[in-house]
Scaffold this active site. Sequence first.
Site, PDB file in Angstrom:
ATOM      1  N   CYS A 104     -25.163  -0.992   1.295  1.00 14.77           N
ATOM      2  CA  CYS A 104     -25.864  -1.843   2.254  1.00 14.77           C
ATOM      3  C   CYS A 104     -26.504  -0.941   3.311  1.00 14.77           C
ATOM      4  O   CYS A 104     -25.819  -0.186   3.993  1.00 14.77           O
ATOM      5  CB  CYS A 104     -24.854  -2.811   2.880  1.00 14.77           C
ATOM      6  SG  CYS A 104     -25.573  -3.889   4.116  1.00 14.77           S
ATOM      7  N   CYS A 118     -25.649 -13.053  15.467  1.00 11.49           N
ATOM      8  CA  CYS A 118     -25.698 -11.705  14.899  1.00 11.49           C
ATOM      9  C   CYS A 118     -25.529 -10.641  15.971  1.00 11.49           C
ATOM     10  O   CYS A 118     -26.235 -10.644  16.974  1.00 11.49           O
ATOM     11  CB  CYS A 118     -27.033 -11.509  14.183  1.00 11.49           C
ATOM     12  SG  CYS A 118     -27.306  -9.817  13.621  1.00 11.49           S
ATOM     13  N   LEU A 234     -31.087 -18.326   5.269  1.00 12.07           N
ATOM     14  CA  LEU A 234     -31.497 -19.707   5.556  1.00 12.07           C
ATOM     15  C   LEU A 234     -30.677 -20.300   6.706  1.00 12.07           C
ATOM     16  O   LEU A 234     -31.229 -20.723   7.716  1.00 12.07           O
ATOM     17  CB  LEU A 234     -31.331 -20.519   4.264  1.00 12.07           C
ATOM     18  CG  LEU A 234     -32.017 -21.875   4.198  1.00 12.07           C
ATOM     19  CD1 LEU A 234     -33.500 -21.774   4.494  1.00 12.07           C
ATOM     20  CD2 LEU A 234     -31.799 -22.487   2.810  1.00 12.07           C
ATOM     21  N   ASN A 310     -18.593 -13.724  10.699  1.00  8.94           N
ATOM     22  CA  ASN A 310     -17.767 -12.609  11.177  1.00  8.94           C
ATOM     23  C   ASN A 310     -17.866 -12.525  12.686  1.00  8.94           C
ATOM     24  O   ASN A 310     -18.937 -12.244  13.223  1.00  8.94           O
ATOM     25  CB  ASN A 310     -18.244 -11.292  10.559  1.00  8.94           C
ATOM     26  CG  ASN A 310     -17.956 -11.267   9.078  1.00  8.94           C
ATOM     27  OD1 ASN A 310     -16.840 -11.521   8.635  1.00  8.94           O
ATOM     28  ND2 ASN A 310     -18.982 -11.001   8.291  1.00  8.94           N
ATOM     29  N   CYS A 353     -20.662  -8.128   7.485  1.00  8.31           N
ATOM     30  CA  CYS A 353     -22.022  -8.557   7.866  1.00  8.31           C
ATOM     31  C   CYS A 353     -22.073  -8.955   9.322  1.00  8.31           C
ATOM     32  O   CYS A 353     -21.219  -9.677   9.798  1.00  8.31           O
ATOM     33  CB  CYS A 353     -22.430  -9.816   7.109  1.00  8.31           C
ATOM     34  SG  CYS A 353     -22.319  -9.674   5.370  1.00  8.31           S
TER      35      CYS A 353
HETATM   36  N1  SAH Z   1     -32.330  -9.117   9.070  1.00  8.63           N
HETATM   37  C1  SAH Z   1     -32.048  -9.474   7.733  1.00  8.63           C
HETATM   38  C2  SAH Z   1     -31.031  -8.572   7.069  1.00  8.63           C
HETATM   39  C3  SAH Z   1     -29.857  -8.107   7.867  1.00  8.63           C
HETATM   40  S1  SAH Z   1     -28.638  -9.271   8.268  1.00  8.63           S
HETATM   41  C4  SAH Z   1     -31.611 -10.916   7.651  1.00  8.63           C
HETATM   42  O1  SAH Z   1     -31.371 -11.523   8.674  1.00  8.63           O
HETATM   43  O2  SAH Z   1     -31.583 -11.433   6.551  1.00  8.63           O
HETATM   44  C5  SAH Z   1     -27.760  -9.561   6.737  1.00  8.63           C
HETATM   45  C6  SAH Z   1     -27.106 -10.944   6.670  1.00  8.63           C
HETATM   46  O3  SAH Z   1     -25.963 -11.018   7.544  1.00  8.63           O
HETATM   47  C7  SAH Z   1     -28.045 -12.055   7.080  1.00  8.63           C
HETATM   48  O4  SAH Z   1     -27.955 -13.137   6.210  1.00  8.63           O
HETATM   49  C8  SAH Z   1     -27.491 -12.419   8.439  1.00  8.63           C
HETATM   50  O5  SAH Z   1     -27.868 -13.707   8.824  1.00  8.63           O
HETATM   51  C9  SAH Z   1     -26.018 -12.254   8.237  1.00  8.63           C
HETATM   52  N2  SAH Z   1     -25.244 -12.185   9.485  1.00  8.63           N
HETATM   53  C10 SAH Z   1     -25.667 -11.784  10.700  1.00  8.63           C
HETATM   54  N3  SAH Z   1     -24.658 -11.871  11.596  1.00  8.63           N
HETATM   55  C11 SAH Z   1     -23.578 -12.342  10.928  1.00  8.63           C
HETATM   56  C12 SAH Z   1     -22.235 -12.623  11.304  1.00  8.63           C
HETATM   57  N4  SAH Z   1     -21.800 -12.425  12.550  1.00  8.63           N
HETATM   58  N5  SAH Z   1     -21.401 -13.081  10.367  1.00  8.63           N
HETATM   59  C13 SAH Z   1     -21.827 -13.250   9.086  1.00  8.63           C
HETATM   60  N6  SAH Z   1     -23.073 -12.987   8.674  1.00  8.63           N
HETATM   61  C14 SAH Z   1     -23.954 -12.550   9.579  1.00  8.63           C
HETATM   62 FE1  SF4 Z   2     -32.074  -9.493  12.961  1.00  9.09          FE
HETATM   63 FE2  SF4 Z   2     -31.058 -10.328  10.600  1.00  9.09          FE
HETATM   64 FE3  SF4 Z   2     -29.490 -10.113  12.802  1.00  9.09          FE
HETATM   65 FE4  SF4 Z   2     -31.348 -12.043  12.667  1.00  9.09          FE
HETATM   66  S1  SF4 Z   2     -29.533 -11.790  11.341  1.00  9.09           S
HETATM   67  S2  SF4 Z   2     -30.919 -10.719  14.444  1.00  9.09           S
HETATM   68  S3  SF4 Z   2     -32.982 -11.010  11.587  1.00  9.09           S
HETATM   69  S4  SF4 Z   2     -30.504  -8.443  11.739  1.00  9.09           S
END
Ligand code: SAH
Ligand code: SF4
Length: 379
Positions: A104, A118, A234, A310, A353
């Site tokens: 990853c 996130c 999504l 997470n 993630c």
């Molecule tokens: N920016 C891109 C790729 C990186 S994030 C995106 O958003 O798709 C990779 C995945 O982790 C995405 O589906 C994101 O929504 C998810 N993600 C982000 N924060 C998270 C969290 N705290 N717990 C679980 N998944 C999370």
């Molecule tokens: Fe950026 Fe993906 Fe995190 Fe959204 S989930 S803030 S697009 S890294």
Amino acid sequence: MKLNLLDLDADGLAAWFAELGEKPFRARQVLRWVHQFGEDDFGRMSDVAKSLQARLADLAEVRLPQVLRDATAADGTRKWLLDVGNGNAVECVFIPEENRGTLCISTQAGCALDCAFCSTGKQGFNRNLSAGEIVGQLWWAKKMLGDFRAPGGAQGRRAAETDFSLERIISNVVLMGMGEPLANYENVLSALRLMLDDNAYGLSRRRVTVSTSGIVPAMDRLRDECPVALAVSLHTPNDALRDRLVPINRKYPLDELMAACRRYLEKSPRDFITFEYVMLDGVNDSDAHARELLRLVRDVPCKFNLIPFNPFPASGFKRSPALRVRRFAEILMQAHIVTTTRKTRGEDIDAACGQLAGQVRDRTQRRAKRIITLAETAS
Ligand code: SAH
Ligand code: SF4
């Protein structure tokens, strides 16, 4: 500063060699040394003429990000923290599974899109990673895992239908680390081309996945220029909720996103889109949400990947209970949508993630504080 050869894909390298008056096969040789055999020292590229070795060393280098930390979790998940300069660091995570090994990779230091759940988003945007910093993560992981080929080994021409990926420790790459890949399009494109090139990493298109929060015009470009497997974050079944959780939705709402997914599938190496859906307790995880989702995606061949949230400090969200996740998955599966629930991996090293680089940010803040204190002392 010297040219970083890691920033150039095969065409870029060939063009640069042409400028130097060198033959195209020389560029291919160097490409193989760097990306297939993991060699960063021109002096050890034994079938490259000494004069060319010296010329290359004069003008260019294989500049890799520095590894700041290397941690292995109890479940075998391994995480590297890489320095990308100016107090910025990014993370790269290897997830071994029975029948594959997935790396990853991060594409930006921080992220500007600010999704509510996130931790990378909470950190704000620092900068785009260069192509070399993106592919450099794969280079390091292969080096550390002993996954490069030995020079001189059988080269072997790949028949179109052969997928050699499974012969390697890293069989799959996902751009799901820190950052939004499609907001750093050009550099991600060069890095993807290297990942796919038979003279570089030689991964199959089906085994390289870009994950996006839904930047529609860039999805169309990727479809036309370098179609790889696509995952779309999504997270909600309607615009009202998605506007809140994934703010880019205000620019590219769900009907446009679904249309872009359908267009992508015309050229995708996979015949489905993977929808990622983070399960947030009491926010997006009810039976009604699941049924609304079925209506939303009815025209898009897809699979679902449910990601139990997470947590990170002060996120304000809770993970949905396991039973709720199971019930949600059942509703999707009853409608014949393949649905998996992501296992949380590497929790003891904060490698799950959305948790990446929480500590980096703390470190950056500490450093910022120190600098402020120093400035105050100095004045
Ligand atoms: N920016 C891109 C790729 C990186 S994030 C995106 O958003 O798709 C990779 C995945 O982790 C995405 O589906 C994101 O929504 C998810 N993600 C982000 N924060 C998270 C969290 N705290 N717990 C679980 N998944 C999370
Ligand atoms: Fe950026 Fe993906 Fe995190 Fe959204 S989930 S803030 S697009 S890294």
